[in-house]
Design a protein around this motif. Structure first.
Motif, PDB file in Angstrom:
ATOM      1  N   VAL A   1      76.273  55.501  23.735  1.00 54.79           N
ATOM      2  CA  VAL A   1      77.220  54.509  23.208  1.00 54.79           C
ATOM      3  C   VAL A   1      78.334  54.257  24.225  1.00 54.79           C
ATOM      4  O   VAL A   1      78.762  53.098  24.425  1.00 54.79           O
ATOM      5  CB  VAL A   1      77.800  54.985  21.858  1.00 54.79           C
ATOM      6  N   TYR A   2      78.806  55.307  24.883  1.00 56.41           N
ATOM      7  CA  TYR A   2      79.863  55.151  25.889  1.00 56.41           C
ATOM      8  C   TYR A   2      79.359  54.302  27.065  1.00 56.41           C
ATOM      9  O   TYR A   2      80.072  53.396  27.541  1.00 56.41           O
ATOM     10  CB  TYR A   2      80.310  56.532  26.390  1.00 56.41           C
ATOM     11  N   ARG A   3      78.160  54.593  27.527  1.00 55.93           N
ATOM     12  CA  ARG A   3      77.590  53.817  28.631  1.00 55.93           C
ATOM     13  C   ARG A   3      77.451  52.328  28.240  1.00 55.93           C
ATOM     14  O   ARG A   3      77.698  51.432  29.055  1.00 55.93           O
ATOM     15  CB  ARG A   3      76.232  54.387  29.031  1.00 55.93           C
ATOM     16  N   ARG A   4      77.042  52.092  26.975  1.00 57.10           N
ATOM     17  CA  ARG A   4      76.900  50.705  26.501  1.00 57.10           C
ATOM     18  C   ARG A   4      78.256  50.010  26.460  1.00 57.10           C
ATOM     19  O   ARG A   4      78.397  48.834  26.834  1.00 57.10           O
ATOM     20  CB  ARG A   4      76.274  50.697  25.103  1.00 57.10           C
ATOM     21  N   ALA A   5      79.271  50.740  26.028  1.00 60.80           N
ATOM     22  CA  ALA A   5      80.622  50.174  25.979  1.00 60.80           C
ATOM     23  C   ALA A   5      81.115  49.839  27.384  1.00 60.80           C
ATOM     24  O   ALA A   5      81.824  48.839  27.578  1.00 60.80           O
ATOM     25  CB  ALA A   5      81.571  51.152  25.284  1.00 60.80           C
ATOM     26  N   LEU A   6      80.738  50.672  28.363  1.00 59.62           N
ATOM     27  CA  LEU A   6      81.111  50.379  29.752  1.00 59.62           C
ATOM     28  C   LEU A   6      80.478  49.065  30.192  1.00 59.62           C
ATOM     29  O   LEU A   6      81.124  48.225  30.851  1.00 59.62           O
ATOM     30  CB  LEU A   6      80.648  51.517  30.675  1.00 59.62           C
ATOM     31  N   ALA A   7      79.202  48.891  29.831  1.00 63.76           N
ATOM     32  CA  ALA A   7      78.494  47.657  30.215  1.00 63.76           C
ATOM     33  C   ALA A   7      79.076  46.437  29.503  1.00 63.76           C
ATOM     34  O   ALA A   7      79.189  45.343  30.094  1.00 63.76           O
ATOM     35  CB  ALA A   7      77.004  47.799  29.908  1.00 63.76           C
ATOM     36  N   ASP A   8      79.469  46.618  28.229  1.00 65.18           N
ATOM     37  CA  ASP A   8      79.993  45.493  27.441  1.00 65.18           C
ATOM     38  C   ASP A   8      81.461  45.210  27.734  1.00 65.18           C
ATOM     39  O   ASP A   8      81.969  44.139  27.384  1.00 65.18           O
ATOM     40  CB  ASP A   8      79.829  45.770  25.943  1.00 65.18           C
ATOM     41  N   GLY A   9      82.159  46.153  28.313  1.00 59.69           N
ATOM     42  CA  GLY A   9      83.590  45.988  28.556  1.00 59.69           C
ATOM     43  C   GLY A   9      84.441  46.492  27.410  1.00 59.69           C
ATOM     44  O   GLY A   9      85.654  46.604  27.532  1.00 59.69           O
ATOM     45  N   ARG A  10      83.825  46.792  26.271  1.00 61.49           N
ATOM     46  CA  ARG A  10      84.524  47.371  25.120  1.00 61.49           C
ATOM     47  C   ARG A  10      83.466  47.891  24.158  1.00 61.49           C
ATOM     48  O   ARG A  10      82.263  47.602  24.315  1.00 61.49           O
ATOM     49  CB  ARG A  10      85.405  46.330  24.425  1.00 61.49           C
TER      50      ARG A  10
END
Length: 334
Positions: free
Chosen positions: A12-21
């Protein structure tokens, strides 16, 4: 302090990094988790300071640099550690104010005049370690005996190297017989490379540790067979005497060479000492103990010496050695 991050939370953290939030729907697509489990991952990341509210959009959660998150997470613990350390320092300072009274008492277990008697070996080792840690200028040790415990040498090496790495002049004297032990040669090689000065001699009086020419430790033993312990010496005149004694042994000792054969340059010393002790009529066990070797090794050396001298008895060996001038001490021989 929260526990380790779950693998789902990491995704989830990696996905948030990719999404910007942090985006709940995007996280669900990335992990295949339902909304409830993704919410738990979100809360986990918030607890680890890896997600925080955005400064502009309060309803958004944005990612945080892991290094900054780690610092935030550790801050309360570090403050607690500092608080405990300050409390320990304060307690030590208050208690050390009583040292003059303690050293001045004249009751059982303590001798007046800057001497303290310790009977517990663990307490002795603790005080030696503390003195070594505080040493800043000069350290000297004199350690009789032959073969050393390899495990003890390995354990002592980082502590001893720490002394020389602080810029302390560290001098150590052992007996010649330690030169043949591989573990000892490895220890000495590391210490000398680190900056220590190590020598060996044929005989040593007793074990001794001196720190900054102000504090000394000598064995608490007036006769053989007594329990282990130590006398802590702080009296300046006595410490000065012990330093002079060490320096005398140092002058008459030879550098520990780890490159050549074990007894290179010191075989003459051992032969002379062996002959001197035999000439005194001492038993094999006493001679072996004085030279820091096993009785079996000692007897082998004695037999070899008698054969070299063509002597049939130890008395005759002593007479012939005297006639040949083998008992004279000439340090120029190397």
């Amino acid at each position: 302090m929260p526990g380790a991050l779950s693998s789902d939370a990491v995704i989830v953290y990696r996905r948030a990094l990719a999404d910007g939030r942090f985006d709940s729907k995007s996280a669900m697509d990335a992990t295949g988790l339902d909304s409830e489990k993704v919410a738990r991952c979100r809360d986990e990341l918030v607890a680890h300071c890896l997600l925080q509210p955005d400064e502009i959009h309060d309803e958004w959660l944005v990612t945080v640099n892991p290094e900054i998150a780690a610092a935030k997470l550790a801050q309360p613990l570090e403050e607690a550690i500092r608080s405990y350390r300050n409390a320990v320092d304060d307690a030590r300072e208050r208690l050390l104010q009583l040292m003059p009274a303690y050293l001045g008492r004249t009751m059982s277990g303590t001798v007046s005049g800057g001497l303290e008697i310790l009977t517990d070996p663990d307490e002795v080792q603790l005080m030696i370690n503390q003195a070594a840690a505080k040493c800043r200028r000069d350290a000297m040790t004199m350690q009789p005996g032959g073969k050393r415990d390899p495990a003890a040498l390995q354990q002592a090496l980082p502590l001893d190297l720490g002394i020389v790495q602080r810029g302390v002049r560290f001098r150590m004297i052992y007996q010649h017989t330690t030169r043949t032990q591989l573990a000892m040669r490895s220890y000495v090689s590391a210490m000398v490379e680190g900056g220590a000065e190590i020598r060996t001699t044929d005989q040593l009086a007793e074990r001794m540790f001196i720190f900054d020419r102000e504090l000394a430790f000598i064995p608490k033993r007036s006769q053989p067979g007594q329990p282990l312990g130590a006398v802590v010496v702080r009296e300046p005149v006595l410490v000065s005497f012990l330093c002079a004694l060490f320096d005398q042994f140092w002058i008459n000792s030879q550098p520990f060479d780890t490159e050549g054969p074990g007894y290179q340059n010191v075989s003459g010393d051992l032969k002379r000492s062996l002959l001197e002790l035999l000439a005194q009529g001492l038993k094999d066990e006493v001679v072996a103990r004085r030279l820091g070797m096993s009785v079996r090794t000692c007897r082998r050396h004695i037999a070899s010496l008698m054969q070299d001298l063509g002597a049939e008895s130890r008395f005759e060996a002593g007479v012939k050695a005297t006639q040949l001038g083998l008992l004279s001490r000439d340090r120029s021989e190397g």
